[in-house]
Enzyme design. Structure first.
Site, PDB file in Angstrom:
ATOM      1  N   ASN A 191       8.468 -11.025 -11.799  1.00 28.77           N
ATOM      2  CA  ASN A 191       7.273 -10.811 -12.617  1.00 28.77           C
ATOM      3  C   ASN A 191       6.903 -12.058 -13.400  1.00 28.77           C
ATOM      4  O   ASN A 191       5.729 -12.442 -13.489  1.00 28.77           O
ATOM      5  CB  ASN A 191       7.507  -9.658 -13.603  1.00 28.77           C
ATOM      6  CG  ASN A 191       7.474  -8.298 -12.952  1.00 28.77           C
ATOM      7  OD1 ASN A 191       7.087  -8.150 -11.801  1.00 28.77           O
ATOM      8  ND2 ASN A 191       7.890  -7.287 -13.692  1.00 28.77           N
TER       9      ASN A 191
ATOM     10  N   ARG B 142       1.497   1.672 -19.110  1.00 31.70           N
ATOM     11  CA  ARG B 142       2.741   1.046 -18.670  1.00 31.70           C
ATOM     12  C   ARG B 142       2.854  -0.410 -19.094  1.00 31.70           C
ATOM     13  O   ARG B 142       3.880  -0.859 -19.567  1.00 31.70           O
ATOM     14  CB  ARG B 142       2.849   1.122 -17.144  1.00 31.70           C
ATOM     15  CG  ARG B 142       4.182   0.602 -16.593  1.00 31.70           C
ATOM     16  CD  ARG B 142       4.074   0.275 -15.115  1.00 31.70           C
ATOM     17  NE  ARG B 142       3.379  -0.975 -14.879  1.00 31.70           N
ATOM     18  CZ  ARG B 142       2.556  -1.199 -13.866  1.00 31.70           C
ATOM     19  NH1 ARG B 142       2.280  -0.235 -13.017  1.00 31.70           N
ATOM     20  NH2 ARG B 142       1.971  -2.372 -13.714  1.00 31.70           N
TER      21      ARG B 142
ATOM     22  N   HIS C 291       2.468   3.824 -11.749  1.00 29.36           N
ATOM     23  CA  HIS C 291       1.288   3.120 -11.230  1.00 29.36           C
ATOM     24  C   HIS C 291       0.038   3.991 -11.218  1.00 29.36           C
ATOM     25  O   HIS C 291      -1.071   3.483 -11.077  1.00 29.36           O
ATOM     26  CB  HIS C 291       1.597   2.631  -9.801  1.00 29.36           C
ATOM     27  CG  HIS C 291       0.560   1.737  -9.218  1.00 29.36           C
ATOM     28  ND1 HIS C 291      -0.318   2.151  -8.238  1.00 29.36           N
ATOM     29  CD2 HIS C 291       0.248   0.442  -9.478  1.00 29.36           C
ATOM     30  CE1 HIS C 291      -1.125   1.149  -7.909  1.00 29.36           C
ATOM     31  NE2 HIS C 291      -0.805   0.104  -8.645  1.00 29.36           N
TER      32      HIS C 291
ATOM     33  N   TYR D 168       6.612   3.508  -6.288  1.00 27.86           N
ATOM     34  CA  TYR D 168       5.509   3.579  -7.246  1.00 27.86           C
ATOM     35  C   TYR D 168       5.101   5.033  -7.409  1.00 27.86           C
ATOM     36  O   TYR D 168       4.991   5.760  -6.421  1.00 27.86           O
ATOM     37  CB  TYR D 168       4.276   2.818  -6.746  1.00 27.86           C
ATOM     38  CG  TYR D 168       4.366   1.319  -6.720  1.00 27.86           C
ATOM     39  CD1 TYR D 168       5.583   0.646  -6.836  1.00 27.86           C
ATOM     40  CD2 TYR D 168       3.219   0.544  -6.549  1.00 27.86           C
ATOM     41  CE1 TYR D 168       5.647  -0.733  -6.788  1.00 27.86           C
ATOM     42  CE2 TYR D 168       3.270  -0.839  -6.502  1.00 27.86           C
ATOM     43  CZ  TYR D 168       4.487  -1.471  -6.615  1.00 27.86           C
ATOM     44  OH  TYR D 168       4.544  -2.833  -6.561  1.00 27.86           O
TER      45      TYR D 168
ATOM     46  N   ARG E  38      -3.240  -3.704  -0.222  1.00 31.92           N
ATOM     47  CA  ARG E  38      -1.923  -4.259   0.100  1.00 31.92           C
ATOM     48  C   ARG E  38      -1.340  -3.419   1.221  1.00 31.92           C
ATOM     49  O   ARG E  38      -0.903  -2.295   1.010  1.00 31.92           O
ATOM     50  CB  ARG E  38      -1.000  -4.246  -1.120  1.00 31.92           C
ATOM     51  CG  ARG E  38      -1.509  -5.092  -2.275  1.00 31.92           C
ATOM     52  CD  ARG E  38      -0.428  -5.317  -3.317  1.00 31.92           C
ATOM     53  NE  ARG E  38      -0.967  -5.890  -4.525  1.00 31.92           N
ATOM     54  CZ  ARG E  38      -1.239  -7.185  -4.702  1.00 31.92           C
ATOM     55  NH1 ARG E  38      -1.026  -8.030  -3.713  1.00 31.92           N
ATOM     56  NH2 ARG E  38      -1.727  -7.622  -5.850  1.00 31.92           N
TER      57      ARG E  38
ATOM     58  N   HIS F 146     -10.754  -2.627  -4.536  1.00 34.49           N
ATOM     59  CA  HIS F 146      -9.464  -2.127  -4.993  1.00 34.49           C
ATOM     60  C   HIS F 146      -9.361  -0.608  -4.879  1.00 34.49           C
ATOM     61  O   HIS F 146      -8.290  -0.040  -5.086  1.00 34.49           O
ATOM     62  CB  HIS F 146      -9.249  -2.576  -6.451  1.00 34.49           C
ATOM     63  CG  HIS F 146      -7.880  -2.333  -6.987  1.00 34.49           C
ATOM     64  ND1 HIS F 146      -7.604  -1.406  -7.972  1.00 34.49           N
ATOM     65  CD2 HIS F 146      -6.686  -2.890  -6.668  1.00 34.49           C
ATOM     66  CE1 HIS F 146      -6.318  -1.405  -8.243  1.00 34.49           C
ATOM     67  NE2 HIS F 146      -5.726  -2.288  -7.470  1.00 34.49           N
TER      68      HIS F 146
END
Length: 714
Positions: free
Chosen positions: A73, A589, A617, A493, A400, A460
């Protein structure tokens, strides 16, 4: 599905009395004191992840995994966020963040906080995890602990397995400074050769294992014993320079700017532009140079000069580098007792034939909650669409995809079966650009209509549309999700997916695809909130409506569960709702730039963050609405990019049973969490939520898991 349970949402605590117009001074909601810096908020999120590595309640190798995640990260943070700030700083940008910091001040604060985080990671490894692993006979030897027998073994190992892979590259007037790849670990080597001091660079290639196992006979103890690649190379590096005298070998690691910027007026062909930009990013400016604390100034200055960077980018360390590699240990070590217990997620249609899936969805909406519910349900939906002769078209957005996606094979099979398949592949999905280009080419070659998205917007939203010719005409089926169509991430997730055939919803999903692939200009979406078209305005109106309910004495409450809250305008909208007396509970989060608990501004807002076994998520937005509750879910966080620079979709959950499931069994359980939940205070710090005396411990994810597993076993 059940509609009530242990985590049912309780009546909200009575909010503070709303501010009365004309009796109190109106605060300036743009005041910089009311905002938390976005970058520093993200670093605090990463610190919360690091706390999981220190938490003995997690299995030991899972804690090692958390350490690796923190490091990865942080690398990505420097590759994107810090790199962006450095570009602005070097261009003398006058930008000021909502909290009042200019670019230079932000960089100074980030470096100080990130340096402390790196020290914390090192301490976590050396003083906590490494000793704990040793108690389970998993050891990591330092060079000082090598015996003569170990050195002899490693000399042979180096000669046979490492030496052939290494390439020493000199840099002097006759040899240009070598290209050094992003995230690579390297040794800056100083040798005496021909009576002069020479310099060379040796890269530690990723193809070599970072952790080298020692035979049990040499380790002298049971279990698993490893040495580090960089230590072995440093011990034997003289083999690479025969005839020269080794003067020193100093480890360093670089992080480059990888943030893709495509100029709209230069992007005649988006695929070509992305491909070109990816090649240019290989040479992106350095956003961080990590060097050993013992590196001599002369060597460091050579690196600074050749990288053309300022010394402020340098971070000296006396600890290991690249803790992201530690993830490999979870695969190297077969220690089931040191890992999370596996579970079997529930399959929605594990035994259903292809016709039953569409019949069931047409009859009523179905909700899946990953990873508790298997992603195989989504794959089964697409497989049924590909095999069903009545299906004539499939449309899908892919952000993704993953490196080995069965969905792509299903789409190709559907196209080869004569169905019209259209896929929007987002080429600008950060860190997945190259992978997505490969998938796009493969799908195009199979006859799939591939669209690459819009130049100035990222796509997205998570949408799938299946068009089926039935006895009563054309019927459309949709899947709307909060997470990517990626079976790997769906295992770790938490995300939601809704299967529906409701005409009002599938009509609008179809319009979104028309917007993405053609020139649709529909603005009046009702069942969906679509960015950048109407999401900001509709969401703002819903919050303002809640404020009106509160002022009129009607039930008013907002629950937000998402990943990030950073958009200043949206924060001001929530501040106004709080001032009107609306109770706002937020489960955020990651980044949260809103300051809760400010008297007269945000004293009705509570913000929590949950970090646990699974990455939270999913996005859920609940509005009490005077007693006529509404709940939305989808792909959008409350960030400027999600509201203005991405194609996003939030969908209303109209089915009452599913809405109650999400409100009571999901949001209720998350709000009751007192084991993994951290609360944001007004000063920007996070503190563990205190468990009331005598109250049972509640770990929300651990509570949700057996409910689904039990249902799967039933």
């Amino acid at each position: 599905m059940t509609t009530a349970g242990k985590g049912a949402v309780k009546q909200a605590p009575k909010p503070r009395r709303p501010a009365r117009a004309g009796h109190e001074p109106q605060p300036d909601l743009a005041d910089t004191r009311f905002y938390i810096n976005r970058e520093l908020s993200w670093l605090e999120f990463n610190q919360r992840v690091l706390l999981q590595a220190l938490d003995a309640a997690h299995p030991l190798l899972e804690r090692v995994k958390f350490l690796s995640i923190v490091a990865t990260n942080l690398d990505e943070f420097f590759m994107v966020r810090v790199a962006t700030l450095l570009r602005k700083f070097r261009a003398a940008s006058g930008d000021v963040s909502p909290d009042g910091l200019d670019t230079g001040q932000q960089l100074d604060a980030i470096r100080e906080r990130a340096a402390q985080m790196m020290r914390d990671m090192s301490s976590c490894w050396t003083t906590v995890l490494q000793p704990a692993l040793a108690e389970h006979d998993i050891r990591f030897l330092e060079r000082s602990a090598y015996t003569d027998a170990i050195r002899a073994y490693l000399r042979t190992y180096f000669r046979e397995n490492i030496h052939p892979v290494l390439t020493p590259l000199a840099f002097d007037p006759g040899h240009p400074f070598p290209y050094i790849s992003n995230l690579s670990m390297n040794l800056a080597v100083v040798v005496s050769h021909g009576g002069r001091t020479r310099f060379a660079r040796v890269k530690l290639p990723d193809v070599l294992p970072r952790f080298i196992p020692l035979p049990a006979r040499l380790a002298g103890c049971p279990g698993d014993t490893f040495v580090f690649l960089e230590d072995v190379v440093r011990e034997q590096i003289g083999m690479l320079f025969p005839g020269a005298t080794l003067r020193g070998a100093h480890l360093f690691r670089i992080v480059r700017d990888t943030d893709m910027v495509i100029q709209e007026d230069e992007a005649d062909d988006l695929l070509e532009s992305v491909d070109k930009t990816l090649k240019e990013l290989r040479y992106g400016a350095l956003s961080q140079l990590v060097v050993e604390a013992t590196m001599p100034d002369r060597v460091l200055n050579i690196l600074l000069e050749n990288f053309e960077i300022e010394e402020s980018v340098v971070e000296r360390t006396s600890s290991r580098m690249g803790y992201g590699h530690w993830l490999a240990l979870t695969g190297l070590l077969h220690r089931p007792k040191l890992k999370d217990a596996p579970f079997l997620p529930r399959g929605l249609w594990s035994n259903a034939d292809r016709d039953a899936i569409f019949e069931e969805v047409r009859e009523r909406d179905h909700l899946v909650h990953h990873p508790f519910d298997s992603f195989a349900s989504v794959e089964a939906f697409l497989r049924a669409a590909g095999e069903d002769p009545q299906v004539i078209a499939i449309k899908l957005t892919l952000y993704r995809i993953g490196s080995n996606s069965p969905l792509v094979d299903l789409l190709i099979e559907a196209a080869e079966a004569g169905k019209q398949v259209a896929v929007l592949v987002e080429l600008k999905a950060r860190f997945d650009e190259r992978n997505n280009i490969v998938w796009a080419h493969r799908m195009e070659s199979a006859g799939i209509h591939v669209v690459y998205g819009l130049v100035n917007l990222k796509t997205h939203c998570k949408l799938c549309l299946v068009v089926r010719k039935e006895s009563d005409g054309i019927v459309r089926y949709a899947h709307v999700g909060t997470g990517n169509y990626n079976g790997v991430t769906a295992n770790v997730y938490t995300d939601f997916g809704l299967f529906t055939a409701k005409p009002a919803v599938v009509e609008e999903v179809s319009e979104v695809f028309n917007y993405l692939t053609g020139y649709s200009n529909k603005q009046d979406y009702r069942e969906l909130l679509v960015a950048p078209l109407n999401l900001r305005a509709r969401f703002t109106a819903m919050v303002d409506r809640e404020a009106e309910h509160a002022r009129a004495g009607r039930p008013a409450r907002i629950i937000i569960k998402n990943n990030s809250v950073a958009d200043p305008d949206m924060i001001r909208v929530l501040y106004r709702a709080s001032r009107a007396g609306v109770r706002v509970d937020m489960i955020v989060r990651g980044v949260c730039c809103l300051r809760p608990g400010i008297p007269g501004v945000s004293d009705n807002i509570r913000v929590r963050s949950i970090v646990g076994r699974f990455l939270e998520h999913s996005r859920l937005y609940y509005f009490e609405n005077g007693g006529s509750a509404e709940l939305l879910f989808g792909s959008a966080d409350l960030m400027e990019r999600n509201l203005d620079r991405r194609v996003e979709a939030l969908c209303f959950v109209r089915d009452r049973a599913l809405r109650n499931e999400l409100l009571n069994n999901v949001l209720g359980t998350l709000l009751a969490d007192n084991s993994r939940s951290m609360e944001l205070t007004t000063d920007g710090s996070y503190h563990a939520v205190e468990k009331p005396p005598g109250a049972p411990a509640v770990d929300a994810q651990a509570e949700l898991l057996p409910r689904h597993v039990a249902a799967a076993d039933a």
